[in-house]
Design a protein around this motif. Structure first.
Motif, short mmCIF file in Angstrom:
data_model
loop_
_atom_site.label_atom_id
_atom_site.label_comp_id
_atom_site.label_asym_id
_atom_site.label_seq_id
_atom_site.Cartn_x
_atom_site.Cartn_y
_atom_site.Cartn_z
N ASN A 290 0.80 -0.92 -0.21
CA ASN A 290 -0.12 -0.20 0.13
C ASN A 290 0.81 1.50 0.01
O ASN A 290 0.51 2.41 -0.36
N VAL A 291 2.11 1.19 0.32
CA VAL A 291 2.99 2.35 0.39
C VAL A 291 3.86 2.40 -0.54
O VAL A 291 4.69 3.50 -0.89
N ASN A 292 3.91 1.10 -1.56
CA ASN A 292 4.99 1.18 -2.52
C ASN A 292 4.48 1.71 -3.84
O ASN A 292 4.15 1.31 -4.92
N ASN A 293 4.24 3.22 -3.90
CA ASN A 293 3.83 3.86 -4.86
C ASN A 293 4.92 4.49 -5.74
O ASN A 293 5.38 5.77 -5.23
N LYS A 294 5.19 4.04 -6.80
CA LYS A 294 6.57 4.62 -7.49
C LYS A 294 5.87 5.87 -8.34
O LYS A 294 4.93 5.60 -9.10
N MET A 295 6.62 6.97 -8.37
CA MET A 295 6.14 8.17 -9.24
C MET A 295 7.47 8.74 -9.93
O MET A 295 8.75 8.64 -9.08
N SER A 296 7.30 9.33 -10.98
CA SER A 296 8.46 10.03 -11.38
C SER A 296 8.64 11.47 -11.05
O SER A 296 7.51 11.77 -10.19
N LEU A 297 9.46 12.15 -10.98
CA LEU A 297 9.58 13.57 -10.61
C LEU A 297 8.36 14.34 -11.13
O LEU A 297 7.64 15.14 -10.51
N ALA A 298 8.09 14.15 -12.31
CA ALA A 298 7.05 14.97 -13.01
C ALA A 298 5.63 14.63 -12.50
O ALA A 298 4.91 15.46 -12.09
N ALA A 304 1.28 17.42 -6.18
CA ALA A 304 1.33 18.50 -5.49
C ALA A 304 1.95 19.73 -5.90
O ALA A 304 3.15 20.17 -5.23
N PRO A 305 1.56 20.55 -6.86
CA PRO A 305 2.08 21.72 -7.47
C PRO A 305 2.55 22.73 -6.50
O PRO A 305 3.33 23.55 -6.81
N SER A 306 1.93 22.95 -5.36
CA SER A 306 1.76 24.02 -4.55
C SER A 306 3.13 23.99 -3.96
O SER A 306 3.73 24.96 -3.45
N ILE A 307 3.84 22.88 -3.86
CA ILE A 307 5.10 22.62 -3.36
C ILE A 307 6.11 22.71 -4.48
O ILE A 307 5.93 22.06 -5.46
N ASP A 308 7.03 23.42 -4.48
CA ASP A 308 8.18 23.56 -5.55
C ASP A 308 9.11 22.48 -5.32
O ASP A 308 10.23 22.84 -4.62
N TYR A 312 12.75 22.40 -3.26
CA TYR A 312 12.88 21.41 -2.25
C TYR A 312 14.18 20.21 -2.26
O TYR A 312 14.89 20.37 -1.47
N LEU A 313 14.19 19.63 -3.42
CA LEU A 313 15.02 18.86 -3.41
C LEU A 313 16.56 19.37 -3.49
O LEU A 313 17.51 18.81 -3.08
N ALA A 320 20.07 12.95 -7.47
CA ALA A 320 19.05 12.40 -8.25
C ALA A 320 18.50 10.98 -7.99
O ALA A 320 19.18 10.02 -7.52
N SER A 321 17.13 10.92 -8.24
CA SER A 321 16.74 9.47 -7.66
C SER A 321 15.78 8.82 -8.89
O SER A 321 15.29 9.74 -9.73
N GLU A 322 16.33 7.48 -9.10
CA GLU A 322 15.56 6.88 -10.15
C GLU A 322 14.16 6.91 -10.27
O GLU A 322 13.63 7.09 -11.22
N HIS A 323 13.24 6.87 -9.07
CA HIS A 323 12.07 7.14 -8.99
C HIS A 323 11.75 7.60 -7.48
O HIS A 323 12.83 7.83 -6.72
N PHE A 324 10.65 8.10 -7.16
CA PHE A 324 10.20 8.55 -6.08
C PHE A 324 9.20 7.68 -5.49
O PHE A 324 8.22 7.06 -6.19
#
Ligand SMILES: [Zn+2]
Length: 724
Positions: A290-298, A304-308, A312-313, A320-324
């Motif tokens: 349930n917590v293993n949700n992979k996302m790209s930086l895009a 959550a576009p209100s956070i830049d 932040y990174l 650089a991270s392969e994915h998030f």
């Protein structure tokens, strides 16, 4: 210190600052939490200054079968039979919320650390770098009058920075700033409380355990978890009201008018409640899928576009991270709406609160006292504060744990203790191997995989192979807050810097003096800090029956975590991979359900109507049940090698089998305040001590045999559960 992994502890951990339980520092590692916040020796003269009175030599508790209350029937309530005399003789000290047979050890460890810290604090020119750091940290923390005189000054830069924000676009960099200074989990250790707004760290990838990727987790709360904001029963509503009054008082102490503080407290609670509502609950979070949700930086940017996110990174120096891995996308959708819907001023109030609240234990007495009054007294039931020296020891262990740990290990962990522990670990691993081979419900294919995983477990005993290098952490004698900020930034960045690098298998997430243990499913390691390898858990003066009953059960517990409902989803290399046949998985789940149904039970000590959620505690309960059985099997083997059997009489007239169960119960005797019982039931995956004894043994024919119990008696369960 930062974010969740799925490590599982042995015991609930009442964390230092606020006596709030933590159990899994990082994600999915499993601990046995024996940890208590426990402070203060009982019997302190109330007239003596607390610091002095408390300095007296702490007492290690050794198993003593004379403490058994023979007027009671062991088959009716074995916990009471084993513990009631000890419990009556050891009331909870006023500055504690919990007092157990392990509490003397806690105090013993703390005294050892205190001696080291005091010696290092002598401001001489011939100190080495490590002693300069721990010594000056101690001096700054103990300088209560200097801290009082400084008032709010040490935090003023942060408060000014927050006040100067011009638009909601500026929030991002302030989040990064707060994460550096107050990553969050050092206060609570609980996932839900990690970091202002959210949590961020480097974390092993679930699908490829050899890699470290960025993980973004839900967070933002100040109360122990989402239930405290959402539940609508009278007790919960009353606590939330008290929380409002507390937040208001803290704002007043920070210089706001009563009216402004009241309005700001309302805003803080509204925002935190919004985040709580968006959070994933702690039962859902137990399943790593349930917590293993992979996302790209895009995708993260879009979520959550209100956070830049780019800003932040960059600010947290993330490679650089392969994915998030985004543990809870729903949380971020909710938080995004909150940010959109509330004006900058609301977020300034929230961030001001986060800074004041998280810094509270480091500031002047009025703020420390108010913080204690809500978080320790109202929430956890403590009556008075722990003496300052104990708070400073806890903080030093948290912030410079490896530096202090070396001292602790040198003085309190002889090589013989390590050797005997390793031998017990091997015999208990062998017991699981035979158990797996003998299972009638598991196919040969799954058995083979289970043995591969068992053989792959790495045993870590006592302390890490390599100590952290604190050379970049600047510690001075003149600002406690600044020292803590330096150390927490270091630790935060240390975890973030792991992103993109090969996994570091030498990492520990507990310091050597910690009285706890954990299993880490992504490293497939069991970890026993030197702190717990002392009486009453490990006692070199006692026979095998006593040691297998106490530390043996703990060892078994951690090994079983690799095979509980959560651990079984990871393979020998720590990858989240299903190695079970479908039928065997079904068979497992049926047995697991027996456990979770059994432990969904009333908790009279926590107040009427309070129920334990067996789905939250299933992993720990499975580990308790399997762990004790493995320890008993290993004891039987050990006795056999000595030409003895479990039913032979040992010392003091008890059979070895009886001594084993008595020692096991003794190591868990604990007085617990009702507020803490309530807190544990809501937030903690561990059952309360009484259930860790009585539920477990009532599932065991081996116990019936030990004390001649009969069907129909309380300690003989008609529908006994067994997984391992
Ligand atoms: Zn555990």
């Amino acid at each position: 210190m930062t974010l969740p992994r799925f490590t599982t502890a042995l015991v609930f951990t009442l964390s230092a600052a606020f006596f709030v339980f933590t159990f899994a520092h990082r994600g999915f590692a499993q601990t046995v939490s024996v940890n208590s916040p426990v402070a203060a020796s009982a019997g302190v003269s109330p007239d003596a200054p607390a610091d002095q009175a408390d300095a007296k030599a702490p007492k290690l508790e050794h198993f003593d079968p004379d403490l058994v209350d023979k007027t009671l029937d062991p088959c009716n309530d074995f916990y009471k039979y084993s513990c009631s005399k000890w419990l009556a003789a050891n009331p909870i000290p006023p500055d504690q919320v919990y007092w157990s047979t392990g509490s003397g050890l806690q105090l013993w460890n703390e005294n050892l650390l205190r001696e080291t810290l005091e010696a290092a604090s002598a401001n001489t020119s011939n100190r080495d770098a490590v002693h300069q750091k721990i010594g000056d940290y101690w001096a700054a923390c103990m300088d209560e009058s200097g801290i009082n005189a400084a008032g709010l000054k040490p935090l003023q830069t942060e408060l000014d920075r927050i006040a100067a924000l011009k638009s909601k676009k500026d929030i991002t960099l302030e989040i990064a700033r707060l994460h550096h200074l107050f990553p969050g989990a050092w206060q609570y250790g609980d996932n839900e409380s990690s970091g202002a707004f959210f949590g961020f760290t480097g974390q092993q990838d679930y699908d490829d355990a050899s890699k470290v990727v960025a993980q973004i987790d839900q967070g933002g709360l100040s109360l122990p978890n989402r239930d405290y904001y959402i539940k609508t029963d009278d007790k919960s509503k009353e606590l939330l009201k008290k929380y409002h009054a507390h937040v208001q008082k803290m704002f007043v102490l920070a210089g706001e008018s009563e009216a402004q503080a009241d309005a700001d407290a309302g805003t803080v609670i509204e925002l935190e409640t919004g985040m709580a509502q968006a959070q994933m609950d702690n039962v859902t979070r137990r399943d790593p899928k349930n917590v293993n949700n992979k996302m790209s930086l895009a995708q993260v940017r879009e979520l959550a576009p209100s956070i830049d996110w780019d800003a932040y990174l960059k600010a947290v120096k993330a490679p650089a991270s392969e994915h998030f891995i985004v543990t809870s996308p729903t949380f971020f959708r909710g938080e995004e709406k909150l940010i959109e819907n509330h004006p900058l001023e609301h977020w300034q109030a929230y961030m001001r609160w986060q800074a004041i609240h998280r810094a509270a234990p480091l500031l002047s007495k009025a703020i420390v006292d108010e913080n204690f009054d809500f978080f320790a007294r109202a929430l956890a039931g403590a009556e008075q504060q722990r003496p300052r020296w104990r708070r400073c020891v806890t903080a030093a262990d948290r912030d410079l744990g490896d530096a202090l740990g070396q001292a602790c290990v040198d003085r309190a962990f002889p090589p013989q203790s390590r050797a005997r522990t390793i031998q017990m670990v091997h015999s208990i691993e062998a017991a699981l191997s035979s158990d797996v081979q003998s299972l009638s419900w598991m196919s040969a294919a799954t058995k083979e995989q289970a043995i591969v995983k068992l053989k792959g477990i790495e045993d870590k005993i006592g302390y890490p192979a390599r100590w952290h290098d604190y050379s970049t952490v600047t510690i001075t004698r003149d600002s406690y807050l600044n020292n803590v900020a330096q150390a927490t930034s270091f630790e935060f960045e240390r975890w973030v810097a792991k992103i993109g690098k090969p996994v570091d298998r030498a990492e520990w997430t507990m310091t050597p003096p910690t009285i706890n243990a954990y299993y880490d499913p992504q490293l497939n390691t069991i970890n026993f800090p030197a702190g717990i390898l002392q009486p009453p858990f490990f006692d070199s003066t006692k026979d095998d029956a006593v040691n297998y009953g106490a530390i043996g059960m703990v060892i078994g517990h951690e090994i079983i975590h690799g095979f509980d409902d959560q651990g079984r989803k990871f393979d020998a290399q720590g990858n989240l991979r299903d190695w079970w046949t479908a039928e065997d998985g079904k068979q497992y789940d049926e047995r697991g359900k027996c456990i979770s149904d059994e432990y969904t039970q009333d908790v009279p000590d926590a107040g009427s109507g309070v129920k334990q959620n067996g789905l939250l505690t299933q992993g720990e309960d499975t580990a308790d049940n399997g762990g004790i059985r493995l320890a008993l099997t290993a004891l039987e083997v050990s006795l056999k090698q000595q030409g003895k059997s479990l039913d032979d009489k040992g010392p003091d007239g008890w059979t070895y089998r009886q001594r084993f169960f008595l020692s096991n119960a003794y190591s868990w005797c604990a007085n617990v305040r009702p507020e803490i019982a309530r807190l544990v039931v809501t937030t903690d995956p561990h059952s309360l001590p009484i259930f860790r004894i009585d539920n477990v043994i009532s599932n065991m024919p081996e116990f019936e045999q030990a004390f001649g119990c009969k069907a129909g008696q309380h300690m003989v369960r008609a529908n006994a559960c067994r997984v391992w």
